[in-house]
Design a protein around this motif. Structure first.
Motif, PDB file in Angstrom:
ATOM      1  N   ARG A 207       0.803  -1.225   0.000  1.00 14.64           N
ATOM      2  CA  ARG A 207       0.000   0.000   0.000  1.00 14.64           C
ATOM      3  C   ARG A 207       0.838   1.280   0.000  1.00 14.64           C
ATOM      4  NH1 ARG A 207      -5.314   0.749   1.402  1.00 14.64           N
ATOM      5  NH2 ARG A 207      -5.457  -1.262   2.408  1.00 14.64           N
ATOM      6  N   LEU A 208       1.940   1.315   0.732  1.00 19.05           N
ATOM      7  CA  LEU A 208       2.727   2.545   0.856  1.00 19.05           C
ATOM      8  C   LEU A 208       3.734   2.746  -0.268  1.00 19.05           C
ATOM      9  CD1 LEU A 208       3.425   2.618   4.700  1.00 19.05           C
ATOM     10  CD2 LEU A 208       1.714   3.913   3.406  1.00 19.05           C
ATOM     11  N   THR A 209       4.293   1.663  -0.808  1.00 17.43           N
ATOM     12  CA  THR A 209       5.379   1.799  -1.777  1.00 17.43           C
ATOM     13  C   THR A 209       4.978   1.501  -3.215  1.00 17.43           C
ATOM     14  OG1 THR A 209       6.074  -0.507  -1.561  1.00 17.43           O
ATOM     15  CG2 THR A 209       7.057   1.099  -0.015  1.00 17.43           C
ATOM     16  N   GLY A 210       3.891   0.780  -3.423  1.00 23.54           N
ATOM     17  CA  GLY A 210       3.504   0.385  -4.770  1.00 23.54           C
ATOM     18  C   GLY A 210       4.270  -0.821  -5.281  1.00 23.54           C
ATOM     19  N   ARG A 211       5.103  -1.418  -4.413  1.00 24.52           N
ATOM     20  CA  ARG A 211       5.847  -2.615  -4.828  1.00 24.52           C
ATOM     21  C   ARG A 211       4.904  -3.814  -4.850  1.00 24.52           C
ATOM     22  NH1 ARG A 211      10.841  -1.022  -1.360  1.00 24.52           N
ATOM     23  NH2 ARG A 211      12.056   0.050  -2.945  1.00 24.52           N
ATOM     24  N   VAL A 212       5.097  -4.631  -5.873  1.00 18.43           N
ATOM     25  CA  VAL A 212       4.263  -5.822  -6.023  1.00 18.43           C
ATOM     26  C   VAL A 212       4.819  -6.922  -5.125  1.00 18.43           C
ATOM     27  CG1 VAL A 212       3.460  -7.579  -7.642  1.00 18.43           C
ATOM     28  CG2 VAL A 212       3.683  -5.192  -8.391  1.00 18.43           C
ATOM     29  N   GLY A 213       3.959  -7.496  -4.305  1.00 18.97           N
ATOM     30  CA  GLY A 213       4.363  -8.634  -3.480  1.00 18.97           C
ATOM     31  C   GLY A 213       4.409  -9.889  -4.327  1.00 18.97           C
ATOM     32  N   GLU A 214       3.374 -10.063  -5.125  1.00 18.45           N
ATOM     33  CA  GLU A 214       3.278 -11.253  -5.962  1.00 18.45           C
ATOM     34  C   GLU A 214       2.137 -11.058  -6.950  1.00 18.45           C
ATOM     35  OE1 GLU A 214       3.599 -15.784  -4.760  1.00 18.45           O
ATOM     36  OE2 GLU A 214       1.703 -14.953  -4.022  1.00 18.45           O
ATOM     37  N   CYS A 215       2.269 -11.669  -8.111  1.00 17.87           N
ATOM     38  CA  CYS A 215       1.170 -11.756  -9.066  1.00 17.87           C
ATOM     39  C   CYS A 215       0.940 -13.233  -9.359  1.00 17.87           C
ATOM     40  CB  CYS A 215       1.491 -11.038 -10.374  1.00 17.87           C
ATOM     41  SG  CYS A 215       1.571  -9.247 -10.256  1.00 17.87           S
ATOM     42  N   ALA A 216      -0.298 -13.588  -9.548  1.00 14.45           N
ATOM     43  CA  ALA A 216      -0.637 -14.968  -9.862  1.00 14.45           C
ATOM     44  C   ALA A 216      -1.855 -14.973 -10.781  1.00 14.45           C
ATOM     45  CB  ALA A 216      -0.916 -15.763  -8.590  1.00 14.45           C
ATOM     46  N   TRP A 217      -1.937 -16.028 -11.557  1.00 13.52           N
ATOM     47  CA  TRP A 217      -3.021 -16.183 -12.521  1.00 13.52           C
ATOM     48  C   TRP A 217      -3.686 -17.510 -12.235  1.00 13.52           C
ATOM     49  CZ3 TRP A 217      -1.724 -15.512 -18.434  1.00 13.52           C
ATOM     50  CH2 TRP A 217      -2.896 -15.260 -19.144  1.00 13.52           C
ATOM     51  N   SER A 218      -5.000 -17.506 -12.027  1.00  7.05           N
ATOM     52  CA  SER A 218      -5.712 -18.749 -11.723  1.00  7.05           C
ATOM     53  C   SER A 218      -6.366 -19.306 -12.984  1.00  7.05           C
ATOM     54  CB  SER A 218      -6.761 -18.523 -10.629  1.00  7.05           C
ATOM     55  OG  SER A 218      -7.674 -17.516 -11.005  1.00  7.05           O
ATOM     56  N   PHE A 219      -6.390 -20.641 -13.023  1.00  4.89           N
ATOM     57  CA  PHE A 219      -6.943 -21.381 -14.154  1.00  4.89           C
ATOM     58  C   PHE A 219      -7.759 -22.557 -13.626  1.00  4.89           C
ATOM     59  CE2 PHE A 219      -3.156 -19.372 -15.701  1.00  4.89           C
ATOM     60  CZ  PHE A 219      -3.469 -18.951 -16.979  1.00  4.89           C
ATOM     61  N   ALA A 220      -8.711 -23.000 -14.412  1.00  4.43           N
ATOM     62  CA  ALA A 220      -9.493 -24.189 -14.074  1.00  4.43           C
ATOM     63  C   ALA A 220      -9.797 -24.953 -15.357  1.00  4.43           C
ATOM     64  CB  ALA A 220     -10.787 -23.808 -13.368  1.00  4.43           C
ATOM     65  N   ALA A 221     -10.086 -26.230 -15.193  1.00  2.00           N
ATOM     66  CA  ALA A 221     -10.445 -27.087 -16.330  1.00  2.00           C
ATOM     67  C   ALA A 221     -11.368 -28.177 -15.824  1.00  2.00           C
ATOM     68  CB  ALA A 221      -9.192 -27.693 -16.954  1.00  2.00           C
ATOM     69  N   SER A 222     -11.843 -28.991 -16.738  1.00  2.40           N
ATOM     70  CA  SER A 222     -12.660 -30.130 -16.327  1.00  2.40           C
ATOM     71  C   SER A 222     -12.552 -31.239 -17.352  1.00  2.40           C
ATOM     72  CB  SER A 222     -14.131 -29.720 -16.164  1.00  2.40           C
ATOM     73  OG  SER A 222     -14.676 -29.344 -17.406  1.00  2.40           O
ATOM     74  N   GLU A 223     -12.759 -32.429 -16.869  1.00  2.00           N
ATOM     75  CA  GLU A 223     -12.838 -33.610 -17.730  1.00  2.00           C
ATOM     76  C   GLU A 223     -14.012 -34.422 -17.208  1.00  2.00           C
ATOM     77  OE1 GLU A 223     -12.174 -35.904 -20.866  1.00  2.00           O
ATOM     78  OE2 GLU A 223     -10.905 -34.180 -20.434  1.00  2.00           O
ATOM     79  N   GLU A 224     -15.059 -34.499 -18.020  1.00  3.77           N
ATOM     80  CA  GLU A 224     -16.251 -35.228 -17.625  1.00  3.77           C
ATOM     81  C   GLU A 224     -16.229 -36.616 -18.259  1.00  3.77           C
ATOM     82  OE1 GLU A 224     -16.253 -32.237 -19.159  1.00  3.77           O
ATOM     83  OE2 GLU A 224     -16.780 -30.939 -17.487  1.00  3.77           O
TER      84      GLU A 224
END
Length: 170
Positions: free
Chosen positions: A93-110
């Protein structure tokens, strides 16, 4: 639309130590109260309309980039319908430095049980962490990833891309 550089107020840098001293978090209070970084979601950190637009455009472009390559790469294996869910970054919040970025994904197999007619489901999810250099700011990240193919743009301070992070994850 190119992002304009963010104007930093030099008085906020001078005012911060005064506020910390007033809150008892200066040199004497630092021993009594541990210093903790407060992280927020990037969309909560961004303040101006140009940054908001850059953030939401980045997320939209990442989804389009993933959809364009999925069938020829990650979606050829066990799961042919991997969906990009959300790209998110934590920002100090104070510095604008990124702690971490992550991208979520999902799939399925029926699958269908031929004897009973029941449908089975295998539905994995992934959280792919981005290979960011320490100290990356959200402003630098937005600047580096603007354009139509942010998936392949070099991340600030490194030769790696978000695509490289997906290869290690998916």
């Amino acid at each position: 639309m190119p992002r304009k550089p963010r104007n930093h107020n030099p008085f906020s840098t001078l005012l911060l130590p005064v506020l910390l001293l007033g809150a008892g978090l200066g040199p004497a209070g630092a021993e009594a109260a541990p210093r903790r970084a407060t992280y927020v979601d990037a969309s909560s950190y961004l303040q101006d309309e140009v940054d908001f637009e850059a953030w939401f455009t980045l997320r939209r472009q990442l989804r389009l980039n993933f959809d364009a390559i999925c069938g020829d790469t990650f979606c050829e294996g066990d799961y042919t319908n991997i969906q990009a869910l959300r790209f998110v970054c934590s920002v100090q919040r104070l510095t604008g430095r990124v702690g971490e970025c992550a991208w979520s994904f999902a799939a399925s197999e029926e699958s269908v049980d031929p004897a009973r007619g029941r449908i089975g489901l295998d539905a994995p999810a992934w959280l792919c962490r981005s290979p960011l250099a320490p100290g990356t700011t959200i402003e630098a990240l937005l600047d580096a990833l603007q354009g139509e193919e942010p998936l392949y743009a070099a991340l600030p301070g490194t030769a790696l891309t978000l695509y490289d992070g997906l290869v290690d994850c998916l």
